[in-house]
Enzyme design. Structure first.
Site, PDB file in Angstrom:
ATOM      1  N   ASP A  26       0.874  -1.170   0.000  1.00  0.00           N
ATOM      2  CA  ASP A  26       0.000   0.000   0.000  1.00  0.00           C
ATOM      3  C   ASP A  26       0.908   1.216   0.000  1.00  0.00           C
ATOM      4  O   ASP A  26       1.488   1.570   1.027  1.00  0.00           O
ATOM      5  CB  ASP A  26      -0.905  -0.020   1.244  1.00  0.00           C
ATOM      6  CG  ASP A  26      -1.720   1.268   1.390  1.00  0.00           C
ATOM      7  OD1 ASP A  26      -1.805   2.032   0.406  1.00  0.00           O
ATOM      8  OD2 ASP A  26      -2.279   1.493   2.485  1.00  0.00           O
ATOM      9  N   LYS A  88       2.516  11.432  -3.174  1.00  0.00           N
ATOM     10  CA  LYS A  88       1.505  10.683  -3.932  1.00  0.00           C
ATOM     11  C   LYS A  88       0.502  11.614  -4.603  1.00  0.00           C
ATOM     12  O   LYS A  88      -0.028  11.306  -5.671  1.00  0.00           O
ATOM     13  CB  LYS A  88       0.793   9.706  -2.987  1.00  0.00           C
ATOM     14  CG  LYS A  88      -0.239   8.799  -3.660  1.00  0.00           C
ATOM     15  CD  LYS A  88      -0.779   7.815  -2.651  1.00  0.00           C
ATOM     16  CE  LYS A  88      -1.869   6.941  -3.212  1.00  0.00           C
ATOM     17  NZ  LYS A  88      -2.344   5.942  -2.220  1.00  0.00           N
ATOM     18  N   GLU A 188      -7.568   0.539  -4.155  1.00  0.00           N
ATOM     19  CA  GLU A 188      -7.498   0.401  -2.700  1.00  0.00           C
ATOM     20  C   GLU A 188      -8.804  -0.095  -2.071  1.00  0.00           C
ATOM     21  O   GLU A 188      -8.776  -0.979  -1.209  1.00  0.00           O
ATOM     22  CB  GLU A 188      -7.051   1.731  -2.083  1.00  0.00           C
ATOM     23  CG  GLU A 188      -5.589   2.051  -2.394  1.00  0.00           C
ATOM     24  CD  GLU A 188      -5.210   3.490  -2.122  1.00  0.00           C
ATOM     25  OE1 GLU A 188      -6.069   4.246  -1.624  1.00  0.00           O
ATOM     26  OE2 GLU A 188      -4.069   3.872  -2.415  1.00  0.00           O
ATOM     27  N   ASP A 210     -13.024   5.094   1.756  1.00  0.00           N
ATOM     28  CA  ASP A 210     -11.562   5.125   1.861  1.00  0.00           C
ATOM     29  C   ASP A 210     -11.089   6.580   1.840  1.00  0.00           C
ATOM     30  O   ASP A 210     -11.041   7.221   0.799  1.00  0.00           O
ATOM     31  CB  ASP A 210     -10.952   4.356   0.686  1.00  0.00           C
ATOM     32  CG  ASP A 210      -9.428   4.287   0.757  1.00  0.00           C
ATOM     33  OD1 ASP A 210      -8.843   4.907   1.667  1.00  0.00           O
ATOM     34  OD2 ASP A 210      -8.823   3.615  -0.096  1.00  0.00           O
TER      35      ASP A 210
END
Length: 631
Positions: A26, A88, A188, A210
């Site tokens: 992850d 990210k 994810e 999420d």
């Protein structure tokens, strides 16, 4: 085929071959996690302190050394200009996508860099988000190899469901640069659902909420007999816990400007404010109020914030996530009461306001049985095992955004609508606009808007060799193919002649093949030097921390020392600082040991003083009662 028998304890791991072990990663905005699954039992790989989280923070030095994780986070206090975090959010993005704080970017951009991809100036280097992410992945790979005592060469890597093609390609580039073969990119929320489905044998309709550091995804899945089918997905690739931090940081910086009379915020102040805001967010998720200090260049400002004030600052972002949830349920044609359960993923779901709003919208308390920071990596590890040794589980994911081409007038014609199950291939016929037209420009776009300039441009190419015909007579068949990673290939064919062109979409913000090849060559040629540089950097960090600790102790209790002892300790500290300025790692270690020896007696006296202070005024009888547990 010969039967191979191994000695006890020497049997290879079930999904290990010449390409190395397969793990689940992850790659998060705030923290990253690596896990492995054996016989359907996943395990997060942890450090000596029991933590599975590796902060997605990278520190760079002028000498070329790179430090990743907790050690890099600590350098934010002393050298914020050399540290990169939350990279990210920049994956697959251009300079225009970088979010400013109080009118100031928390990064220094390389304005001289060519091409669409953003580049950051850090410690004298010009770095792309791909290269920074590759450094994080290298650290995760090294951690996994140390934990598993084997080579890790393959991984399932998770990405936000709402990552577009550019961001997905950038993630694969980063993995390649880190020496990792990507078995599959998994969304994810789908990975989280896989972890929950296998652990709890869950069946029915589930929502996965999420909320990570940089992105928000909401996915609706149907789980039945080992099949995980994504019915609809939505979200925002620029909405996450970092936005909570930005709101709090903006509030703190406005207070600081008023308190100190500052007219201009510096990048260092912006970084310090972001770090302080993140601490405030974490604190106010478990406490009612707190006070924090921002200090840059010797100028301090104090800031008090309670939970009500914090929730007021972030309410708009949380409401935005609920609106996206509502949209996804409408896309799937279901009501909140039809959802059996809501799975929470991402560290930002620990914020009490988030949990309250999710429970209110869905009418039920969300599930948080598995650590929300780790559940995605657990699902990725299970999928890595499934792709290497087989599994009864089937993942059916969807495209998060529509894919299409630009037609005359700047209009977008969608070829693959969003929420289409992948892998998928779809084709559509187009024709020429003018008489005698012998070529056609194909402009590939991704997004939901109707006009080309309102969507993200993925690629452009030309189809030549069309026979001269009257306008509208030619038949050009355009085919879009999306693989299981969500990556796109486009082809165009004139059906009467068979003339064809195709392109594996390489987004404007990806790395060129030459850049990738050069980076890979550099990484192989300098592998030993890079490791030596890293070890030297780690030694310097430890040495500086030791000196700071001794200075703090001297400020508090130097009256415990004689003049000669103080002189000896200062000499030892100077020795450490001189060693740190050099490049001899052994000399640094020896200087730190000498400092430990010079301060050992001082440390013992400080401990004695602390014990005496704690026991002052306590009677012997009461102390005995405490020791025996009677008081």
């Amino acid at each position: 085929m010969l039967l191979q028998i191994h000695e006890p304890g020497e049997t290879p791991l079930p999904h290990a071959d010449e390409r190395g072990l397969a793990v689940g990663i992850d790659l998060g905005t705030t923290n990253s996690v690596v896990a492995i699954a054996l016989d359907g039992s996943p395990a997060v790989l942890r450090n000596a302190e029991g933590s599975g989280l590796v902060p997605s923070v990278v520190a760079y030095s002028e000498d070329g050394s790179v430090v990743v994780g907790k050690e890099a986070s600590k350098q934010l206090l002393d050298r914020p200009e050399t540290v990169v975090s939350s990279v990210k959010r920049l994956m697959g993005r251009g300079a225009g996508d970088v979010k400013a704080l109080a009118g100031t970017l928390p990064f220094v951009l390389d304005e001289a860099a060519e091409g669409g991809m953003v580049r950051l100036k850090v410690a004298g280097r010009s770095l792309t988000p791909v290269e920074v992410s590759a450094d994080i992945l290298r650290a995760l790979k090294a951690k996994a190899e140390e934990s598993l005592d084997g080579t890790v060469g393959r991984a399932v890597i998770t990405v936000p469901a709402y990552f577009d093609d550019a961001a997905r390609s950038a993630t694969k580039d980063a993995a390649k640069l880190a020496g990792i073969e990507v078995l599959r990119l998994v969304n994810e929320p789908t990975a989280a659902a896989l972890a929950y489905g296998l652990d709890n044998a869950a069946e029915g309709l589930y929502a996965v909420y999420d909320l990570g550091g940089g992105t928000f995804d909401i996915s609706l899945l149907r789980m039945e007999k080992g099949v995980f089918q994504v019915l609809a997905t939505g979200g925002d690739a620029a909405l996450g816990g970092d936005d909570f931090d930005h709101e709090v940081a903006e509030y703190f910086l406005a207070e600081r400007a008023r308190e100190l009379g500052e007219a201009q915020i510096t990048p260092d102040e912006a970084k310090q404010a972001l770090m302080t805001a993140r601490l405030a967010k974490e604190c106010l998720s478990s406490r009612d109020s707190g006070e924090w200090v921002i200090e840059v260049d010797g100028r301090q400002s104090r800031h008090v914030l309670d939970r009500n004030g914090f929730e007021a600052l972030i309410a708009a972002e949380v409401d935005r996530t609920i609106e996206l949830c509502r949209n996804v349920l409408e896309d799937a044609g279901v009501q909140p009461q039809d959802v059996h359960g809501v799975v929470l993923v991402g560290g930002s779901t620990r914020v009490p306001l988030v949990r309250r709003r999710v429970a209110e919208f869905f009418g039920k308390e969300p599930l948080a049985d598995i650590n929300p920071d780790e559940v995605v990596a657990v699902g990725a590890a299970l999928q890595a095992e499934a792709l290497t040794v087989g599994s009864d589980t089937l993942l059916l994911d969807v495209t998060p955004l529509s894919l299409g081409i630009e037609t005359m007038g700047g209009i977008v014609e969608k070829v693959i609508p969003r929420n289409t199950p992948i892998p998928v291939a779809m084709a559509q016929e187009f024709t020429t606009y003018q008489d005698g037209q012998s070529a056609m420009a194909i402009h590939v776009l991704q997004g939901e808007r109707e006009m080309a300039d309102q969507n993200r441009s993925l690629a452009r190419f030309e189809l030549h060799g069309i026979p001269p015909m009257t306008a509208g007579a030619a038949r050009i068949r355009v085919t879009f193919a999306v693989d299981a990673d969500g990556l796109l290939t486009v082809s165009a064919e004139e059906t009467t002649t068979g003339v064809e062109q195709h392109v594996a979409v390489k987004p404007s913000y990806g790395l060129t093949d030459d850049e990738m090849a050069q980076m890979l060559r550099d990484s192989m040629e300098h592998a030993r030097e890079d490791m030596e540089t890293r070890l030297l950097a780690e030694a310097r960090v430890e040495a500086r921390r030791a000196v700071l600790a001794v200075r703090s102790a001297l400020d508090a209790d130097q009256d415990l020392l004689s003049d000669d002892e103080r002189t000896a300790i200062h000499a030892a500290m100077n020795g450490v600082e001189e060693a740190v300025a050099g490049v001899d790692r052994d000399a640094i270690s020896a200087a730190v040991e000498a400092l430990d020896g010079a301060t050992r007696s001082f440390a013992e006296r400080r401990m004695d003083r602390g014990i005496r202070s704690a026991l002052a005024g306590v009677s012997v009888d009461r102390l005995e009662n405490k020791v025996e547990g009677r008081d």
